[in-house]
Design an enzyme around this catalytic site. Structure first.
Site, short mmCIF file in Angstrom:
data_model
loop_
_atom_site.label_atom_id
_atom_site.label_comp_id
_atom_site.label_asym_id
_atom_site.label_seq_id
_atom_site.Cartn_x
_atom_site.Cartn_y
_atom_site.Cartn_z
CG ASP A 163 -86.70 44.14 27.14
OD1 ASP A 163 -87.88 45.06 27.19
OD2 ASP A 163 -85.88 44.62 27.83
CB VAL A 164 -92.01 45.12 24.55
CG1 VAL A 164 -92.96 43.66 24.48
CG2 VAL A 164 -92.18 45.76 25.54
CG ASN A 194 -101.72 44.32 27.95
OD1 ASN A 194 -102.33 45.08 28.33
ND2 ASN A 194 -100.70 43.70 28.41
CB SER A 243 -103.90 54.80 29.73
OG SER A 243 -104.14 55.31 30.85
CB SER A 264 -103.20 58.29 31.97
OG SER A 264 -103.69 57.79 33.02
CE1 TYR A 301 -99.04 54.13 31.73
CE2 TYR A 301 -100.75 55.61 32.69
CZ TYR A 301 -100.33 54.33 32.24
OH TYR A 301 -101.24 53.31 31.79
CE LYS A 360 -100.01 52.91 28.53
NZ LYS A 360 -100.18 51.91 27.86
P1 NDP Z 1 -99.23 44.85 34.89
O1 NDP Z 1 -98.15 45.66 35.59
O2 NDP Z 1 -99.97 43.92 35.69
O3 NDP Z 1 -98.35 43.96 33.94
C1 NDP Z 1 -97.83 44.62 32.70
C2 NDP Z 1 -97.35 43.78 31.85
O4 NDP Z 1 -96.29 44.35 30.90
C3 NDP Z 1 -96.56 42.56 32.32
O5 NDP Z 1 -97.02 41.29 31.68
C4 NDP Z 1 -94.85 42.75 32.00
O6 NDP Z 1 -94.31 41.70 31.98
C5 NDP Z 1 -95.31 43.55 30.75
N1 NDP Z 1 -94.04 44.45 30.57
C6 NDP Z 1 -93.62 45.53 31.19
N2 NDP Z 1 -92.39 45.94 30.68
C7 NDP Z 1 -92.26 45.14 29.74
C8 NDP Z 1 -91.08 45.06 29.03
N3 NDP Z 1 -90.00 45.83 28.96
N4 NDP Z 1 -90.95 43.81 28.04
C9 NDP Z 1 -91.91 43.10 27.96
N5 NDP Z 1 -93.05 43.07 28.75
C10 NDP Z 1 -93.15 43.85 29.73
O7 NDP Z 1 -99.91 46.05 34.25
P2 NDP Z 1 -101.51 46.12 33.61
O8 NDP Z 1 -101.97 44.78 33.52
O9 NDP Z 1 -102.18 46.79 34.90
O10 NDP Z 1 -101.05 46.94 32.43
C11 NDP Z 1 -101.31 46.37 31.18
C12 NDP Z 1 -101.57 47.54 30.27
O11 NDP Z 1 -102.85 48.33 30.51
C13 NDP Z 1 -100.49 48.82 30.32
O12 NDP Z 1 -100.17 49.03 29.08
C14 NDP Z 1 -100.86 49.70 31.21
O13 NDP Z 1 -100.44 50.87 30.83
C15 NDP Z 1 -102.57 49.66 30.75
N6 NDP Z 1 -103.18 50.30 31.86
C16 NDP Z 1 -103.48 49.67 32.98
C17 NDP Z 1 -104.39 50.27 33.88
C18 NDP Z 1 -104.58 49.67 35.07
O14 NDP Z 1 -105.43 50.17 35.99
N7 NDP Z 1 -104.20 48.42 35.28
C19 NDP Z 1 -105.36 51.52 33.60
C20 NDP Z 1 -104.79 52.18 32.00
C21 NDP Z 1 -103.93 51.53 31.40
P3 NDP Z 1 -92.83 41.47 32.36
O15 NDP Z 1 -92.69 42.09 33.77
O16 NDP Z 1 -92.97 39.73 32.74
O17 NDP Z 1 -91.92 41.88 31.34
#
Ligand code: NDP
Length: 264
Positions: free
Chosen positions: A71-72, A98, A149, A151, A162, A166
């Site tokens: 959990d990050v 990420n 992002s 954003s 958000y 970001k």
């Molecule tokens: P997803 O929702 O598909 O993936 C998010 C990832 O973050 C998952 O692997 C999730 O894993 C992990 N995560 C979330 N909360 C926690 C936590 N508390 N501890 C550990 N892991 C966590 O999102 P995206 O792939 O779309 O996004 C990835 C990054 O890119 C993010 O930072 C997002 O803000 C950024 N981004 C995405 C855009 C998009 O359009 N997709 C645009 C701009 C930026 P799990 O739930 O298993 O913990």
């Protein structure tokens, strides 16, 4: 809306290197982990959903991957994950922070819990990762890439928390580059805009969303996790040896615009 994406990976820039990818259980994080594995790295997959991490680790090759339920938002969890990385592979060369999450809400409806969730997941996670990885990165003269992002570079309707989070990632990247430069550690960020993985490309809402974004972009289509991964791998590689403190938008030109909708 689906589009054909083909990338032939011929580089092996990360042979023998160890790369940590947080948020590797879905979306962009999977694409980043896959890219580093394809370029020869040992890859540590961190997120909360261990089953997904284990499945990806098996797919990428169990001998060169490590899945660590993390959990990050917990500094202890992140420290344990980084220590497990060093115990398994003996070094840490690249940290990709990420993991993140978004929230679309009017400001007047945004609660303190919402605000904290955005800050903890998107910002604290980067701080915890950098703190834990620092001793190892000093030894490897490695690098950090954070996923910001579009954003984080401007405001959006219904995204105040958000936007703030970001934006903090963006300027944390710049400041950290100065503090870690003297150790030979580079710190950069990639700023994606709307990025859609194969699993969501045919979602009924996707076509309309892509069309709205295309109104403000120089390029049409949309970015995929592989597009973000390519930029991350570049920034983490020796090809970017003298690049630090930069925020690289991967957004089809959206942040190059004036913000005005098409006039003609
Ligand atoms: P997803 O929702 O598909 O993936 C998010 C990832 O973050 C998952 O692997 C999730 O894993 C992990 N995560 C979330 N909360 C926690 C936590 N508390 N501890 C550990 N892991 C966590 O999102 P995206 O792939 O779309 O996004 C990835 C990054 O890119 C993010 O930072 C997002 O803000 C950024 N981004 C995405 C855009 C998009 O359009 N997709 C645009 C701009 C930026 P799990 O739930 O298993 O913990």
């Amino acid at each position: 809306m689906t589009q054909k994406v083909e990338a032939t990976i011929t580089n092996q820039r990360f042979n023998g290197k160890t790369v940590v990818v947080t948020g590797a259980s879905s979306g962009i994080g999977v694409g980043i982990a896959r890219r580093f594995a394809e370029e020869g790295a040992n890859v540590v997959l961190a997120a909360r959903r261990e089953d997904r991490l284990e499945a990806l680790a098996a797919d990428l090759g169990a001998d060169r991957t490590l899945a660590v339920a993390t959990d990050v938002t917990s500094q202890d969890d992140v420290q344990e994950m980084v220590d497990a990385t060093a115990a398994r592979f003996g070094s840490l060369d690249v940290l990709v922070s990420n993991a993140g999450t978004g929230l679309g809400k009017e400001f007047q409806d945004t609660t303190l819990d919402d605000w904290r969730l955005m800050m903890n997941t998107n910002v604290d996670s980067c701080f915890f990762g950098a703190q834990a990885a620092l001793p190892y990165l000093k030894r490897s003269r490695g690098s950090i890439v954070q996923i910001a992002s579009a954003s984080g570079l401007g405001g959006d309707r219904m995204l105040t928390a958000y936007n703030a989070a970001k934006g903090a990632v963006v300027n944390f990247t710049r400041g950290l580059a100065f503090d870690l430069g003297r150790f030979g550690i580079r710190v950069n960020a990639v700023a994606p805009s709307l990025t859609i993985g194969a699993e969501h490309a045919d979602h009924p809402d996707a076509a309309g969303l892509i069309e709205r974004f295309n109104q403000r972009r120089a390029l049409t289509g949309y970015s995929t996790p592989a597009d973000i991964a390519g930029a991350v791998a570049f920034l983490a590689s020796d090809d970017a040896r003298f690049i630090t403190g930069t925020i690289l938008p991967v957004d089809g030109g959206i942040t190059a615009g004036s913000g005005q909708p098409p006039l003609f």
